[in-house]
Design a protein around this motif. Structure first.
Motif, PDB file in Angstrom:
ATOM      1  N   ASP A  73      55.134  44.435  31.506  1.00 31.67           N
ATOM      2  CA  ASP A  73      56.267  45.343  32.069  1.00 31.67           C
ATOM      3  C   ASP A  73      55.971  46.850  31.748  1.00 31.67           C
ATOM      4  N   ILE A  74      55.560  46.994  30.457  1.00 32.50           N
ATOM      5  CA  ILE A  74      55.670  48.387  30.034  1.00 32.50           C
ATOM      6  C   ILE A  74      54.269  49.204  30.940  1.00 32.50           C
ATOM      7  N   LEU A  75      53.112  48.441  30.786  1.00 32.10           N
ATOM      8  CA  LEU A  75      52.248  49.185  31.568  1.00 32.10           C
ATOM      9  C   LEU A  75      52.423  49.429  33.047  1.00 32.10           C
ATOM     10  N   SER A  76      53.148  48.413  33.671  1.00 30.96           N
ATOM     11  CA  SER A  76      53.589  48.664  35.161  1.00 30.96           C
ATOM     12  C   SER A  76      54.660  49.761  35.175  1.00 30.96           C
ATOM     13  N   LEU A  77      55.431  49.936  34.384  1.00 31.72           N
ATOM     14  CA  LEU A  77      56.401  51.109  34.436  1.00 31.72           C
ATOM     15  C   LEU A  77      55.863  52.428  34.215  1.00 31.72           C
ATOM     16  N   LEU A  78      54.564  52.359  33.528  1.00 39.75           N
ATOM     17  CA  LEU A  78      53.606  53.810  33.492  1.00 39.75           C
ATOM     18  C   LEU A  78      53.076  54.085  34.941  1.00 39.75           C
ATOM     19  N   GLY A  79      53.052  52.866  35.686  1.00 42.38           N
ATOM     20  CA  GLY A  79      52.593  53.183  37.026  1.00 42.38           C
ATOM     21  C   GLY A  79      53.554  53.515  38.120  1.00 42.38           C
TER      22      GLY A  79
END
Length: 165
Positions: A73-79
């Motif tokens: 979730d956090i990595l996808s939010l960075l995208g």
């Protein structure tokens, strides 16, 4: 689920249509909803290994942060577009948005339906995953071919005028 098909196309072909105001509004709205989902996960109870429902907020937060879902979730939010407009290199993290599709499994398992209807949903899910896999492979193929052609001095846009490089 729309992100699952749009993200590979965006990273492979960079079409101008995905830079339109309408698409940006849709994409940002999906990112906001996803951010709300992340926040809600910090307050959603869960069942312990003993089968007891946990209501304590600090235990819920720690449990969520220990899961692979939190890191995805956090990595996808960075995208998200809000971040990638300042750092275009983070666009590739958009692939983590596609991991949200995994949640279909848990939703199907929790449905209160007869087993034969669940089997239909599982079949539809399997078909969706297969189509998605073929789509991603096609986009990856284009990236590889385009990279090789460019490194050899060819310009693929001469052969495909509809594709903007």
């Amino acid at each position: 689920m729309i992100n699952s098909f749009i993200i590979p196309v965006e990273l492979s072909f960079e079409p101008e249509e995905l830079s339109s105001v309408g698409f940006l509004i849709l994409d940002n709205a999906l990112d906001v909803l996803f951010f709300i989902d992340i926040v809600l996960m910090f307050f959603t109870t869960y069942l312990s290994k003993q089968g007891q429902e946990i209501f304590e907020s600090n235990l819920i937060a720690v449990n969520y942060m220990k899961t692979s879902r939190f890191f995805t979730d956090i990595l996808s939010l960075l995208g998200a577009n809000v971040i990638t407009q300042f750092s275009p290199r983070l666009r590739v993290l958009g692939f983590f948005k596609m991991a949200r599709v995994r949640r279909l499994n848990s939703y199907i398992k929790k449905l209160n339906l007869p087993e034969n209807l669940k089997a239909v949903f599982l079949f539809v899910r399997l078909t969706f995953y297969l189509v998605l896999w073929i789509h991603i492979q096609g986009c990856i193929w284009w990236i590889i071919v385009n990279y090789q052609a460019t490194s050899m001095g060819f310009d693929l846009k001469d052969n495909f005028p509809d594709i903007k490089q």
